[in-house]
Enzyme design. Structure first.
Site, short mmCIF file in Angstrom:
data_model
loop_
_atom_site.label_atom_id
_atom_site.label_comp_id
_atom_site.label_asym_id
_atom_site.label_seq_id
_atom_site.Cartn_x
_atom_site.Cartn_y
_atom_site.Cartn_z
N TYR A 33 -14.89 6.97 18.53
CA TYR A 33 -13.87 7.44 19.46
C TYR A 33 -14.37 8.67 20.20
O TYR A 33 -15.45 9.21 19.90
CB TYR A 33 -12.56 7.74 18.72
CG TYR A 33 -12.56 9.00 17.88
CD1 TYR A 33 -13.32 9.10 16.72
CD2 TYR A 33 -11.82 10.11 18.26
CE1 TYR A 33 -13.31 10.26 15.96
CE2 TYR A 33 -11.80 11.27 17.50
CZ TYR A 33 -12.55 11.34 16.36
OH TYR A 33 -12.55 12.49 15.61
N LYS A 148 -19.42 10.00 16.13
CA LYS A 148 -17.98 10.27 16.14
C LYS A 148 -17.22 9.03 15.67
O LYS A 148 -16.58 8.31 16.44
CB LYS A 148 -17.53 10.73 17.55
CG LYS A 148 -16.24 11.52 17.52
CD LYS A 148 -16.07 12.33 18.79
CE LYS A 148 -14.69 12.90 18.95
NZ LYS A 148 -14.24 13.80 17.90
N GLU A 180 -18.59 22.32 9.31
CA GLU A 180 -17.74 22.43 10.51
C GLU A 180 -16.29 22.39 10.08
O GLU A 180 -16.00 22.26 8.90
CB GLU A 180 -18.07 21.31 11.51
CG GLU A 180 -18.00 19.93 10.93
CD GLU A 180 -18.53 18.83 11.85
OE1 GLU A 180 -18.45 18.97 13.08
OE2 GLU A 180 -19.01 17.82 11.32
N LEU A 205 -20.95 17.05 13.85
CA LEU A 205 -20.76 16.47 15.17
C LEU A 205 -21.32 17.40 16.24
O LEU A 205 -21.07 18.61 16.18
CB LEU A 205 -19.26 16.25 15.42
CG LEU A 205 -18.94 15.46 16.69
CD1 LEU A 205 -19.19 13.97 16.46
CD2 LEU A 205 -17.50 15.68 17.12
N1 PMP Z 1 -16.46 18.60 14.57
C1 PMP Z 1 -15.59 17.64 14.22
C2 PMP Z 1 -15.68 17.03 12.87
C3 PMP Z 1 -14.61 17.21 15.14
O1 PMP Z 1 -13.76 16.23 14.81
C4 PMP Z 1 -14.53 17.82 16.41
C5 PMP Z 1 -13.48 17.42 17.39
N2 PMP Z 1 -13.83 16.27 18.06
C6 PMP Z 1 -15.46 18.83 16.72
C7 PMP Z 1 -16.41 19.20 15.78
C8 PMP Z 1 -15.45 19.51 18.06
O2 PMP Z 1 -16.01 18.67 19.02
P1 PMP Z 1 -15.59 18.77 20.57
O3 PMP Z 1 -15.83 20.20 20.96
O4 PMP Z 1 -16.49 17.83 21.23
O5 PMP Z 1 -14.14 18.39 20.62
#
Ligand code: PMP
Length: 283
Positions: A33, A148, A180, A205
Site C-alpha cells: 500500500y 510497504k 521506527e 521503511l
Molecule cells: N515507518 C513506518 C513503519 C510507517 O508505517 C510509516 C508511514 N507510512 C513511516 C515510517 C513514514 O513513512 P512516510 O513518511 O513515507 O509516511
C-alpha cells in the site's frame, strides 16, 4: 455527499465496492500500500510515494498495473470526486483473486487495485502545539520492513499498546535499537544539536517524509547524522520527533513517562515542521 472509492477501474460509492473472499490481500496480506497527504486539495510529494509503490510491488513480484501518470490521474480524480482539501489518499495493490494456494497464481491474474481518501486535519493538528507522547515497545515485525506491506499486525498491536497507554505513538525497539514508529520515522536531536535518524536498510521503511526532512535539515545547516539510535538515547536527547505522510513532523515531549528535553516541542522539530509545510505547499 457519499464517499467515493476506486476499485479496479471504477469509481464507486464506498458501500458498493466489494473485494472477493479469495483476494490474496485478504487471505495472505499478499499486497502493498501507499499513503500520500493532500494539502489545499493537492497531493504532497506524490512522485516519491509512487516511486516507493513501484519499488514495493517489484520487490514482491507484482506488476505495477499503472504508469506514474495513470496513478496520478486516478488519485487526482478521487480527490476531486470526494471534494478533499486536506487529508490522505490510500492506495493498495494485491496479487489479485485466485484459489487459495501459497505459491503465486498461475497465468495472468490481474492485481486488485483499491484507493480511498480520508479527511484529516493536518494544518490544524493541535497535538503539534503541545507535542505528542510515545512509548517504546518491542519490534515484532518481519525482516523486510523496507517493503510497504499490508501485513501490519505487529504495527496494529504496537499502536494499540500506545492507545492503551494514552499516548500517540509507539517507538519500536529491536536489539536495544530504535527501528521506527508504528507508522512513522523516528528522529532525535542530541544535546550537541545533531539531528539523528536510523540509516535506510531492510529493517525500516524508507520514509518519504524522512527523505524530505533530511534534505531540508541539510539545506538549513542543521548537522545531520544517519546512524543507529540506542533506545537509551531517547532519554538523553534534547528533542525527539516523528515524521509521516499524515503527521508531517510531530514533536515528542514524553517517552515512557519521562520528559524529552524541557518537555515542550523543541526548536529543531518546530523549525522542520514549518519548513516541511512550505515544502508541501510548494509541491
Ligand atoms: N515507518 C513506518 C513503519 C510507517 O508505517 C510509516 C508511514 N507510512 C513511516 C515510517 C513514514 O513513512 P512516510 O513518511 O513515507 O509516511
Amino acid at each position: 455527499m457519499s464517499r467515493t472509492v476506486y476499485l479496479n477501474g471504477a469509481f464507486l460509492p464506498l458501500e458498493e465496492a466489494r473485494v472477493p473472499v479469495m483476494d490474496r490481500g485478504f487471505l495472505f496480506a499478499d499486497g502493498i500500500y501507499e499513503v500520500a497527504a493532500v494539502l489545499d486539495g493537492t497531493l504532497v510529494d506524490n512522485a516519491a510515494h509512487l516511486a516507493r509503490l513501484d519499488r514495493s510491488l517489484s520487490e514482491i513480484g507484482i506488476r505495477n498495473p499503472h504508469t506514474e501518470a495513470e496513478w496520478t490521474r486516478l488519485e487526482t480524480e478521487l480527490v476531486a470526486r470526494n471534494g478533499l482539501t486536506e487529508g490522505l489518499v490510500y492506495m493498495q495493490v494485491t496479487r489479485g483473486v485466485a484459489e487459495r494456494d501459497f505459491g503465486f497464481p498461475k497465468g495472468d491474474v490481474a492485481p486488485t487495485v483499491a484507493m480511498f481518501t480520508q479527511e484529516k486535519s493536518i494544518t490544524g493538528n493541535a497535538m503539534a502545539e503541545t507535542g505528542a507522547k510515545a512509548i517504546t515497545v518491542p519490534d515484532l515485525r518481519w525482516k523486510r520492513r523496507d517493503i510497504k506491506s499490508v501485513a501490519l499486525l505487529a504495527q496494529v498491536l504496537a499502536k494499540q499498546q500506545a492507545v492503551e497507554a494514552g499516548v500517540a505513538e509507539a517507538f519500536m525497539v529491536e536489539d536495544g535499537l530504535v527501528t521506527e514508529g508504528s507508522s512513522s520515522t523516528v528522529f532525535i536531536v542530541t544535546k550537541a544539536g545533531t539531528l539523528v535518524t536510523r540509516p535506510l536498510s531492510t529493517a525500516l521503511l524508507p520514509g518519504i517524509t524522512r527523505k524530505a526532512i533530511l534534505a531540508l535539515a541539510a539545506e538549513t545547516g542543521i548537522a545531520v547524522e544517519e546512524r543507529l539510535i540506542n533506545a537509551k538515547e531517547l532519554g538523553e536527547a534534547a528533542e525527539a520527533f516523528y515524521t509521516s505522510a499524515s503527521a508531517f513532523v510531530m514533536p515528542v515531549v514524553e517517552i515512557d513517562g519521562q520528559p524529552v528535553g524541557n518537555g515542550r516541542p523543541g526548536p529543531v522539530a518546530t523549525r522542520l515542521r514549518a519548513l516541511y509545510f512550505d515544502f508541501a505547499r510548494a509541491a
